[in-house]
Design an enzyme around this catalytic site. Structure first.
Site, PDB file in Angstrom:
ATOM      1  N   LYS A  22      51.216  74.295  16.424  1.00 41.78           N
ATOM      2  CA  LYS A  22      51.509  75.003  15.181  1.00 41.78           C
ATOM      3  C   LYS A  22      50.273  75.918  14.834  1.00 41.78           C
ATOM      4  O   LYS A  22      50.227  77.504  14.823  1.00 41.78           O
ATOM      5  CB  LYS A  22      51.904  74.031  13.569  1.00 41.78           C
ATOM      6  N   CYS A 117      51.071  74.302   2.052  1.00 43.50           N
ATOM      7  CA  CYS A 117      50.651  73.428   1.273  1.00 43.50           C
ATOM      8  C   CYS A 117      50.106  73.380   0.367  1.00 43.50           C
ATOM      9  O   CYS A 117      48.491  73.747   0.254  1.00 43.50           O
ATOM     10  CB  CYS A 117      50.132  72.627   1.943  1.00 43.50           C
ATOM     11  N   ASP A 306      44.412  66.295   8.739  1.00 42.71           N
ATOM     12  CA  ASP A 306      45.609  66.640   9.332  1.00 42.71           C
ATOM     13  C   ASP A 306      46.118  65.293   9.824  1.00 42.71           C
ATOM     14  O   ASP A 306      47.481  65.738  10.150  1.00 42.71           O
ATOM     15  CB  ASP A 306      46.062  67.858  10.047  1.00 42.71           C
ATOM     16  N   ARG A 398      58.452  72.593   9.006  1.00 42.61           N
ATOM     17  CA  ARG A 398      57.147  73.977   8.785  1.00 42.61           C
ATOM     18  C   ARG A 398      56.827  73.518   9.899  1.00 42.61           C
ATOM     19  O   ARG A 398      56.181  74.289  10.206  1.00 42.61           O
ATOM     20  CB  ARG A 398      55.769  74.246   7.739  1.00 42.61           C
TER      21      ARG A 398
HETATM   22  C1  UD1 Z   1      43.205  75.089   8.210  1.00 35.88           C
HETATM   23  C2  UD1 Z   1      44.574  74.244   9.023  1.00 35.88           C
HETATM   24  C3  UD1 Z   1      44.758  72.971   8.054  1.00 35.88           C
HETATM   25  C4  UD1 Z   1      43.896  71.769   8.207  1.00 35.88           C
HETATM   26  C5  UD1 Z   1      42.348  73.040   7.360  1.00 35.88           C
HETATM   27  C6  UD1 Z   1      41.085  71.532   7.753  1.00 35.88           C
HETATM   28  C7  UD1 Z   1      45.473  75.699   9.684  1.00 35.88           C
HETATM   29  C8  UD1 Z   1      46.987  76.964   9.531  1.00 35.88           C
HETATM   30  N1  UD1 Z   1      45.351  75.160   8.711  1.00 35.88           N
HETATM   31  O1  UD1 Z   1      43.213  75.144   7.311  1.00 35.88           O
HETATM   32  O2  UD1 Z   1      45.988  72.737   8.481  1.00 35.88           O
HETATM   33  O3  UD1 Z   1      43.725  70.964   6.733  1.00 35.88           O
HETATM   34  O4  UD1 Z   1      42.424  73.934   8.707  1.00 35.88           O
HETATM   35  O5  UD1 Z   1      40.991  71.491   9.190  1.00 35.88           O
HETATM   36  O6  UD1 Z   1      44.660  76.242  11.051  1.00 35.88           O
HETATM   37  N2  UD1 Z   1      36.973  76.385   1.934  1.00 35.88           N
HETATM   38  C9  UD1 Z   1      36.104  77.462   1.022  1.00 35.88           C
HETATM   39  N3  UD1 Z   1      36.511  79.215   1.108  1.00 35.88           N
HETATM   40  C10 UD1 Z   1      37.101  79.158   2.068  1.00 35.88           C
HETATM   41  C11 UD1 Z   1      37.840  78.620   3.516  1.00 35.88           C
HETATM   42  C12 UD1 Z   1      37.996  77.487   2.983  1.00 35.88           C
HETATM   43  O7  UD1 Z   1      35.253  76.940   0.241  1.00 35.88           O
HETATM   44  O8  UD1 Z   1      36.733  80.040   1.697  1.00 35.88           O
HETATM   45  C13 UD1 Z   1      37.273  75.258   2.236  1.00 35.88           C
HETATM   46  C14 UD1 Z   1      38.359  74.454   1.684  1.00 35.88           C
HETATM   47  O9  UD1 Z   1      38.342  74.329  -0.189  1.00 35.88           O
HETATM   48  C15 UD1 Z   1      38.004  72.983   2.259  1.00 35.88           C
HETATM   49  C16 UD1 Z   1      37.311  73.590   3.472  1.00 35.88           C
HETATM   50  O10 UD1 Z   1      37.224  75.255   3.258  1.00 35.88           O
HETATM   51  O11 UD1 Z   1      37.856  72.612   1.669  1.00 35.88           O
HETATM   52  C17 UD1 Z   1      38.257  73.696   5.224  1.00 35.88           C
HETATM   53  O12 UD1 Z   1      39.096  74.827   4.863  1.00 35.88           O
HETATM   54  P1  UD1 Z   1      39.705  75.620   5.937  1.00 35.88           P
HETATM   55  O13 UD1 Z   1      39.271  74.699   7.510  1.00 35.88           O
HETATM   56  O14 UD1 Z   1      39.491  77.252   5.524  1.00 35.88           O
HETATM   57  O15 UD1 Z   1      41.092  75.167   6.318  1.00 35.88           O
HETATM   58  P2  UD1 Z   1      42.082  76.082   6.334  1.00 35.88           P
HETATM   59  O16 UD1 Z   1      41.671  77.185   7.483  1.00 35.88           O
HETATM   60  O17 UD1 Z   1      43.177  76.649   4.809  1.00 35.88           O
END
Ligand code: UD1
Length: 423
Positions: A22, A117, A306, A398
């Site tokens: 996904k 989510c 996850d 989803r």
């Molecule tokens: C992706 C996955 C999600 C998974 C997550 C962590 C997808 C569509 N989703 O989410 O299923 O749970 O990786 O493996 O691939 N953060 C910041 N600033 C930012 C971006 C992130 O502070 O600009 C923090 C977030 O709050 C979190 C951490 O970094 O604590 C990791 O987030 P991130 O790896 O970006 O998660 P997603 O890409 O949203």
């Protein structure tokens, strides 16, 4: 509104085939916006997030032809819009990839603040920092993000936090930029490597994906003219591994990449399960009550957030007291309140939860609070005594292809029931 009605307990036995990932699919689909041509994508999971992404691409002028339910031909030669439809993008998180892709292709993008989510605060400051480093002006106002640039120019980007989404967005925005971009402290998840492999197959020059330093040498054009098969889903495979353990079953999990699952395998061995590696499949079995464990979620190659709710089900029935430290998302223990309705003894506070292992779970009406929580509660329903009614299953749809059918083929007693909407 659909619900799942599950009768347990069942020891899951048999074979299951893992679908395409996904989280890779929802990044590769927007990445096609960077291609001035036609490409074919195979092994796409048949899930609602993929369907939604394809609809959004169509709204932007992309032509999509479904060959089978897991294979599409995408023609991105004519894009006629750079404003993604807000009602659609607000429904899921991965819509933020439209920013990097549209910025890279057209120099302008307007996307609604992403939904997805509810796992607590989900900031996008690192995404914005990456776009700005490449020369874009980014504005967040009125529920949307607008990014604009005359010409993207490669630069060094140091991620303050290891972020999957920001790493992929930085790659998307820099593939067609002038010069070289370096991303330091990049995320290393398998789907980041998959997105880079996809783009390289289409003519990009991305090196180092899967390590914490990624270098992107900007190219003038991506050509399409190729097929690409999405990597097997690490999280789906891990879900079935943990379902085998929780149910004291024996499952052959086919079409997976065992090295992507090393962190889960290590935990399963620690809690007393068995894992056999056959190269492109693995067999997971368990014949006793699991041992207690301490789990800490971390970016790859650490234990994935996850798969945290799914191992939570295992620890709920383990011998002794276990602990999970969630280091990525602040609200990822909502499932524990639902599991407690089934007889579990979990105390969650902040980013830590204590699991006082119980012998058995009992069926109860429960609600999927998010995608992975939904998968965990489904496993809980399978191993619990009696009937479980699982609501809010649109979360599960989803991200998991044919989930109840796959579990049914392993012996689970699951029925999908459509209930009339309340007036
Ligand atoms: C992706 C996955 C999600 C998974 C997550 C962590 C997808 C569509 N989703 O989410 O299923 O749970 O990786 O493996 O691939 N953060 C910041 N600033 C930012 C971006 C992130 O502070 O600009 C923090 C977030 O709050 C979190 C951490 O970094 O604590 C990791 O987030 P991130 O790896 O970006 O998660 P997603 O890409 O949203």
């Amino acid at each position: 509104m659909d619900k799942l009605v599950i009768h347990g307990p069942t020891k899951l036995k048999g074979e299951v085939t893992i679908s395409g990932a996904k989280n890779a699919a929802v990044a590769i689909l927007p990445a096609t916006l960077l291609i001035d041509g036609v490409c074919k994508i195979e092994n796409l999971p048949n899930i609602s997030d993929v369907k939604m992404y394809c609809k959004i691409l169509q709204e932007l002028g992309v032509k999509i032809k479904w060959i089978t339910e897991n294979e599409v031909e995408i023609d991105s030669r004519n894009i006629n819009c750079t404003q993604a439809p807000l009602d659609m993008t607000s429904k899921f998180r991965a819509s933020y990839y439209l920013l990097g892709a549209l910025l890279g292709r057209c120099g302008t993008a307007e996307v609604g603040l992403p939904g997805g989510c509810n796992l607590g605060a989900r900031p996008i400051d690192q995404h914005i920092k990456a776009f700005e480093a490449l020369g874009a002006k980014v504005e967040v106002a009125q529920g949307k993000i607008t990014a604009k640039v005359k010409k993207l120019v490669g630069n060094s980007i140091y991620m303050d936090i290891v972020s999957v989404g920001a790493t992929i967005n930085a790659i998307l925005a820099s593939v067609l930029a002038e010069g070289t971009t370096t991303i330091d402290n990049a995320a290393k998840e398998p789907h980041i490597v998959d997105v880079a492999n996809f783009l390289n197959t289409m003519g990009a020059d991305i090196r180092g994906a899967g390590t914490d330093v990624i270098k992107i040498n900007g190219v003038k054009k991506l050509h399409g003219k190729a097929s690409y098969s999405v990597v097997p889903d690490q999280i789906e495979a891990g879900t079935f591994m943990l379902a085998a353990v929780a149910s004291r079953g024996n499952i052959l999990i086919k079409n997976c990449i065992p090295e992507h699952l090393d962190c889960i395998t290590a935990k399963i061995l620690e809690i007393g399960g068995s894992v056999e590696d056959y190269g492109d499949s693995i067999r997971v079995s368990m014949n006793k009550r699991p041992n207690k464990a301490i789990v800490k979620t971390l970016p790859y190659p650490g234990y994935p957030t996850d798969l945290q709710p799914q191992i939570g089900v295992v620890l709920a029935i383990a011998e002794g007291t276990s602990t999970i430290h969630e280091s990525i998302w602040e609200s990822r223990f909502q499932y524990s309140f639902e599991l407690n309705k089934m007889g579990a003894k979990i105390t969650a506070q902040g980013k830590t939860a204590i699991f006082e292992g119980v012998k058995d779970l009992n069926g109860a009406p429960v609600y999927a609070t998010d995608l992975r929580a939904g998968a965990a509660l489904l496993i809980a329903g399978i191993i619990a005594d009696g009937e479980t009614q699982l609501y809010n299953i649109e979360h599960i749809d989803r991200g998991y292809e044919d989930i109840e059918e796959k579990f049914r083929s392993l012996g689970a007693n699951i029925e999908r029931v459509t209930e009339p909407d309340e007036k």
